[in-house]
Scaffold this active site. Structure first.
Site, PDB file in Angstrom:
ATOM      1  N   GLY A 211      -9.688   8.484   6.862  1.00  0.00           N
ATOM      2  CA  GLY A 211     -10.778   8.139   5.958  1.00  0.00           C
ATOM      3  C   GLY A 211     -12.135   8.482   6.540  1.00  0.00           C
ATOM      4  O   GLY A 211     -12.367   9.599   7.023  1.00  0.00           O
ATOM      5  N   TYR A 212     -13.035   7.517   6.539  1.00  0.00           N
ATOM      6  CA  TYR A 212     -14.403   7.708   7.015  1.00  0.00           C
ATOM      7  C   TYR A 212     -14.553   7.537   8.529  1.00  0.00           C
ATOM      8  O   TYR A 212     -15.653   7.595   9.066  1.00  0.00           O
ATOM      9  CB  TYR A 212     -15.353   6.727   6.309  1.00  0.00           C
ATOM     10  CG  TYR A 212     -15.458   6.926   4.817  1.00  0.00           C
ATOM     11  CD1 TYR A 212     -16.353   7.849   4.277  1.00  0.00           C
ATOM     12  CD2 TYR A 212     -14.679   6.181   3.941  1.00  0.00           C
ATOM     13  CE1 TYR A 212     -16.458   8.034   2.910  1.00  0.00           C
ATOM     14  CE2 TYR A 212     -14.783   6.356   2.561  1.00  0.00           C
ATOM     15  CZ  TYR A 212     -15.670   7.280   2.058  1.00  0.00           C
ATOM     16  OH  TYR A 212     -15.777   7.468   0.690  1.00  0.00           O
TER      17      TYR A 212
ATOM     18  N   HIS B 284     -12.464  -3.687  11.371  1.00  0.00           N
ATOM     19  CA  HIS B 284     -12.464  -4.626  10.255  1.00  0.00           C
ATOM     20  C   HIS B 284     -11.045  -5.089   9.919  1.00  0.00           C
ATOM     21  O   HIS B 284     -10.819  -6.267   9.650  1.00  0.00           O
ATOM     22  CB  HIS B 284     -13.109  -3.973   9.030  1.00  0.00           C
ATOM     23  CG  HIS B 284     -12.534  -2.632   8.663  1.00  0.00           C
ATOM     24  ND1 HIS B 284     -12.423  -1.592   9.567  1.00  0.00           N
ATOM     25  CD2 HIS B 284     -12.000  -2.161   7.506  1.00  0.00           C
ATOM     26  CE1 HIS B 284     -11.873  -0.547   8.974  1.00  0.00           C
ATOM     27  NE2 HIS B 284     -11.608  -0.870   7.727  1.00  0.00           N
ATOM     28  N   ARG B 285     -10.088  -4.180   9.946  1.00  0.00           N
ATOM     29  CA  ARG B 285      -8.700  -4.530   9.619  1.00  0.00           C
ATOM     30  C   ARG B 285      -8.114  -5.421  10.712  1.00  0.00           C
ATOM     31  O   ARG B 285      -7.398  -6.383  10.424  1.00  0.00           O
ATOM     32  CB  ARG B 285      -7.867  -3.262   9.418  1.00  0.00           C
ATOM     33  CG  ARG B 285      -6.483  -3.536   8.860  1.00  0.00           C
ATOM     34  CD  ARG B 285      -5.818  -2.282   8.294  1.00  0.00           C
ATOM     35  NE  ARG B 285      -6.482  -1.886   7.052  1.00  0.00           N
ATOM     36  CZ  ARG B 285      -7.253  -0.801   6.932  1.00  0.00           C
ATOM     37  NH1 ARG B 285      -7.427   0.030   7.944  1.00  0.00           N
ATOM     38  NH2 ARG B 285      -7.831  -0.523   5.783  1.00  0.00           N
TER      39      ARG B 285
ATOM     40  N   ASP C  45      -7.327  -4.347   0.587  1.00  0.00           N
ATOM     41  CA  ASP C  45      -8.331  -3.484  -0.027  1.00  0.00           C
ATOM     42  C   ASP C  45      -9.495  -3.443   0.938  1.00  0.00           C
ATOM     43  O   ASP C  45      -9.957  -4.467   1.438  1.00  0.00           O
ATOM     44  CB  ASP C  45      -8.771  -3.956  -1.406  1.00  0.00           C
ATOM     45  CG  ASP C  45      -9.413  -2.813  -2.194  1.00  0.00           C
ATOM     46  OD1 ASP C  45      -8.932  -1.667  -2.085  1.00  0.00           O
ATOM     47  OD2 ASP C  45     -10.396  -3.055  -2.905  1.00  0.00           O
TER      48      ASP C  45
ATOM     49  N   THR D  77       0.840  -1.196   0.000  1.00  0.00           N
ATOM     50  CA  THR D  77       0.000   0.000   0.000  1.00  0.00           C
ATOM     51  C   THR D  77       0.877   1.247   0.000  1.00  0.00           C
ATOM     52  O   THR D  77       1.994   1.221   0.530  1.00  0.00           O
ATOM     53  CB  THR D  77      -0.946   0.041   1.218  1.00  0.00           C
ATOM     54  OG1 THR D  77      -1.825   1.166   1.098  1.00  0.00           O
ATOM     55  CG2 THR D  77      -0.189   0.144   2.530  1.00  0.00           C
ATOM     56  N   ASN D  78       0.367   2.305  -0.600  1.00  0.00           N
ATOM     57  CA  ASN D  78       1.019   3.607  -0.515  1.00  0.00           C
ATOM     58  C   ASN D  78       0.295   4.508   0.473  1.00  0.00           C
ATOM     59  O   ASN D  78       0.644   5.671   0.627  1.00  0.00           O
ATOM     60  CB  ASN D  78       1.073   4.272  -1.898  1.00  0.00           C
ATOM     61  CG  ASN D  78       2.109   3.601  -2.788  1.00  0.00           C
ATOM     62  OD1 ASN D  78       3.251   3.435  -2.395  1.00  0.00           O
ATOM     63  ND2 ASN D  78       1.697   3.195  -3.977  1.00  0.00           N
TER      64      ASN D  78
ATOM     65  N   LYS E  65      -2.869   3.310   6.474  1.00  0.00           N
ATOM     66  CA  LYS E  65      -3.060   1.848   6.453  1.00  0.00           C
ATOM     67  C   LYS E  65      -1.785   1.136   6.873  1.00  0.00           C
ATOM     68  O   LYS E  65      -1.821   0.158   7.623  1.00  0.00           O
ATOM     69  CB  LYS E  65      -3.442   1.373   5.043  1.00  0.00           C
ATOM     70  CG  LYS E  65      -4.906   1.401   4.730  1.00  0.00           C
ATOM     71  CD  LYS E  65      -5.137   0.710   3.393  1.00  0.00           C
ATOM     72  CE  LYS E  65      -6.569   0.910   2.935  1.00  0.00           C
ATOM     73  NZ  LYS E  65      -6.814   0.244   1.640  1.00  0.00           N
TER      74      LYS E  65
END
Length: 194
Positions: A153-154, A178-179, A69, A7-8, A12
């Site tokens: 993010g959200y 979730h992660r 993702d 990932t960039n 994350k």
């Protein structure tokens, strides 16, 4: 074990490092591995995009690589933004524009119908060719306004038990996210991968 995180997204990467470290694993970034580009996310599902990234990183580095993702699925929007979460507000999308668009689309939606969930699919690709995919999920509601300074993010709009992800400490978020759920599944399955 050391993993390359495909990932960039610096947020994350930070979260993945923290989550993997809790299980005694380490992670390096694409930059640290000398990889400057990743393929475009052309998949139509989280799993397709995660696998695309994991394979590209593994091929380029020869290291065990994890593609992530993830995104937000809002029930009142038929599952949108979904795989388009990072690009929800258009080609030049950013977090602020994405959150604004989400709030606008849900403007007339009552709180009880603002159910949503975060999804994270992790794909592990090993140099041997072996691999796996796991999925984590966290259910919540979309608030009427942003709250909190933590997360990304959200996170300021996603509420679980009345508290946004952005109002939680890293440890509190890691207990339910979730992660975190996906990383736990991946680590549990690692002994079965050669």
């Amino acid at each position: 074990m050391e993993f390359l995180i495909a990932t960039n997204n610096k947020d994350k990467l930070t979260e993945m490092r923290r989550l993997l470290q809790a299980y005694g694993h380490t992670a390096i970034s694409l930059e640290e591995a000398g990889i400057s580009s990743m393929p475009k996310e052309t998949g139509t599902t989280f799993a397709e995009n995660a696998l695309l990234k994991a394979k590209a990183a593994c091929d380029a580095s020869g290291m065990a690589s994890i593609g992530d993702d993830s995104g937000l699925e809002v029930d009142a929007l038929g599952g949108a933004p979904g795989v388009q979460s990072a690009r929800f507000s258009g080609i030049h999308a950013d977090n602020e524009a994405n959150k604004r668009k989400l709030l606008q689309l849900l403007e007339r939606t009552p709180f009880a119908k603002r159910t949503a969930h975060f999804v994270c699919v992790l794909a592990l690709q090993m140099p041997s060719g072996a691999g796996m995919e796991v999925e984590g999920r966290c259910d919540g509601l979309i608030g009427f306004a942003e709250s909190g300074e933590n997360g990304f993010g959200y996170d300021p709009l996603f509420y679980v038990d009345g508290v946004s992800f952005a109002d939680r400490t890293d440890e509190e978020k890691d207990a339910i996210s979730h992660r975190a759920a996906a990383v736990k599944l991946l680590v549990e399955e690692l002994p079965n991968i050669s």
